[in-house]
Scaffold this active site. Sequence first.
Site, PDB file in Angstrom:
ATOM      1  N   HIS A 117     -24.963 -81.538 -30.093  1.00  0.00           N
ATOM      2  CA  HIS A 117     -25.506 -80.238 -30.054  1.00  0.00           C
ATOM      3  C   HIS A 117     -24.249 -79.071 -29.653  1.00  0.00           C
ATOM      4  O   HIS A 117     -23.529 -79.563 -28.754  1.00  0.00           O
ATOM      5  CB  HIS A 117     -26.661 -80.376 -29.069  1.00  0.00           C
ATOM      6  CG  HIS A 117     -27.837 -81.208 -29.296  1.00  0.00           C
ATOM      7  ND1 HIS A 117     -27.646 -82.480 -28.733  1.00  0.00           N
ATOM      8  CD2 HIS A 117     -28.860 -80.966 -30.125  1.00  0.00           C
ATOM      9  CE1 HIS A 117     -28.921 -83.094 -29.223  1.00  0.00           C
ATOM     10  NE2 HIS A 117     -29.604 -82.110 -30.023  1.00  0.00           N
TER      11      HIS A 117
ATOM     12  N   ASP B  29     -20.393 -83.351 -27.773  1.00  0.00           N
ATOM     13  CA  ASP B  29     -21.785 -83.547 -28.176  1.00  0.00           C
ATOM     14  C   ASP B  29     -22.437 -83.381 -29.501  1.00  0.00           C
ATOM     15  O   ASP B  29     -21.658 -82.290 -30.000  1.00  0.00           O
ATOM     16  CB  ASP B  29     -22.757 -82.591 -26.927  1.00  0.00           C
ATOM     17  CG  ASP B  29     -23.845 -83.265 -26.685  1.00  0.00           C
ATOM     18  OD1 ASP B  29     -24.331 -83.910 -25.553  1.00  0.00           O
ATOM     19  OD2 ASP B  29     -24.939 -82.909 -27.670  1.00  0.00           O
TER      20      ASP B  29
ATOM     21  N   ASP C  92     -24.917 -88.542 -28.543  1.00  0.00           N
ATOM     22  CA  ASP C  92     -25.837 -88.259 -29.377  1.00  0.00           C
ATOM     23  C   ASP C  92     -25.469 -88.168 -30.860  1.00  0.00           C
ATOM     24  O   ASP C  92     -26.057 -87.890 -31.640  1.00  0.00           O
ATOM     25  CB  ASP C  92     -26.764 -87.294 -28.911  1.00  0.00           C
ATOM     26  CG  ASP C  92     -26.259 -85.878 -28.375  1.00  0.00           C
ATOM     27  OD1 ASP C  92     -24.984 -85.717 -28.255  1.00  0.00           O
ATOM     28  OD2 ASP C  92     -27.083 -85.130 -27.840  1.00  0.00           O
TER      29      ASP C  92
ATOM     30  N   HIS D 198     -26.272 -77.354 -21.995  1.00  0.00           N
ATOM     31  CA  HIS D 198     -27.306 -76.143 -22.322  1.00  0.00           C
ATOM     32  C   HIS D 198     -27.596 -75.179 -21.301  1.00  0.00           C
ATOM     33  O   HIS D 198     -28.237 -74.006 -21.644  1.00  0.00           O
ATOM     34  CB  HIS D 198     -28.352 -76.762 -23.149  1.00  0.00           C
ATOM     35  CG  HIS D 198     -28.021 -77.586 -24.407  1.00  0.00           C
ATOM     36  ND1 HIS D 198     -27.320 -76.902 -25.443  1.00  0.00           N
ATOM     37  CD2 HIS D 198     -28.333 -78.775 -24.621  1.00  0.00           C
ATOM     38  CE1 HIS D 198     -27.405 -78.241 -26.289  1.00  0.00           C
ATOM     39  NE2 HIS D 198     -27.661 -78.891 -26.067  1.00  0.00           N
TER      40      HIS D 198
END
Length: 397
Positions: free
Chosen positions: A175, A173, A262, A137
């Site tokens: 995200h 991931d 995750d 990120h």
Amino acid sequence: MTATPDGVQVVWDPVFNRYDFGRWHPMAPIRLDLTARLCEALGLFSAPGVRVVSAQPADEALLRTVHEPEYVRAVQAASADPGSAQAVFGLGTEDDPAFPGMHEAAARIVGGSVELGRALLAGRALHGVNFCGGMHHAKPGCASGFCVYNDAAAAIRAMLDEGAERVVYVDLDCHHGDGTEAVFWDEPRVLTISVHESGTTLFPGTGFADELGGPGALGGAVNLALPAGTRDAGWLRAVHSVVPQLVESFRPDVLVTQHGCDTHALDPLGHLVVSLDAQRVAAESMHALAHSAAGGRWLALGGGGYEVVDVVPRTWAHLVAEAAHRPLDPSTPLPEGWRAHVEESVGREAPRRMTDGGSGAFQGWSSGYDPGDPVDRAILATRRAAFPLHGLDPDFD
Ligand SMILES: [Zn+2]
Ligand SMILES: [Zn+2]
């Protein structure tokens, strides 16, 4: 000991535990510590062909290949005096609180991933794993989503600078891999592919099928946004319906993969329902793809993952084992010494085997698709947006 060209380098040193946002933050260093201890207990760190390497913090020049100088200065200032952290750079926020030594800790993760990338290009190793990395990120000018410096992007940039002509980055991931995508948005030599939970239900709210890269690199960003609740068979089907096709078509010199875990059903942040077994199958597929489409050069990174006992250590131990060409049978019992350490240090019972009992089975796209199925609709949206830009058939394999 020197690495053999077909060997694997794994980045680890307890000094990586210093990337620590504080007691109540989900990105707790124990996730790395328990992973490393499990790798050790399983004999992976001492296996033939495996070389465990530490890393020095990346210097400013290296950080500036990805990050703006003002941002690096802001991180250094916040690192020396956490009270001075500036929210305009994403620092001192709830997600990225400043802590003493933050600059060095984050820069060391970059140093580790860049060293692996250079080792792959120089032929000192064939595979590299940095489960401390995958800070996807972090953007050129700000921290975001627990990520300060983007080690994945810095490693890719370093490999381009050292002669790689094309690199593919696959982000698994939960995200969206927005920071890495942003760095290479206009870079035709880098293809970023992110398969994640839809931004309609999860941070950072981006990563839809129509986000395809800048005018200089249209098709260079590919996004697959899955509905919350997607389970093993759907997640694996999604990964295998876009990633191998694009990687084989792009023919990179190196495959970089981000293995944030995750996506797991037990993860406290994401809403996908993926098991350890599906994550292991995905790692196996990325490894095979590196061999079939990228000359074997594979850089595998960690990422998110906030269930620190039942998920992160086992998922990434499987990843290290896969890269070491010593894949672990899912029925492998967890070493008693490791289990005892978990119970003493965390006060929770540790898992007993390297599996959640999932089958890892899924159907590939060539079996046909159902336009009424939400996962298939998400896959189709991505294929229809991106595949024509790569000369691929969006509807059929
Ligand atoms: Zn994540
Ligand atoms: Zn291999």
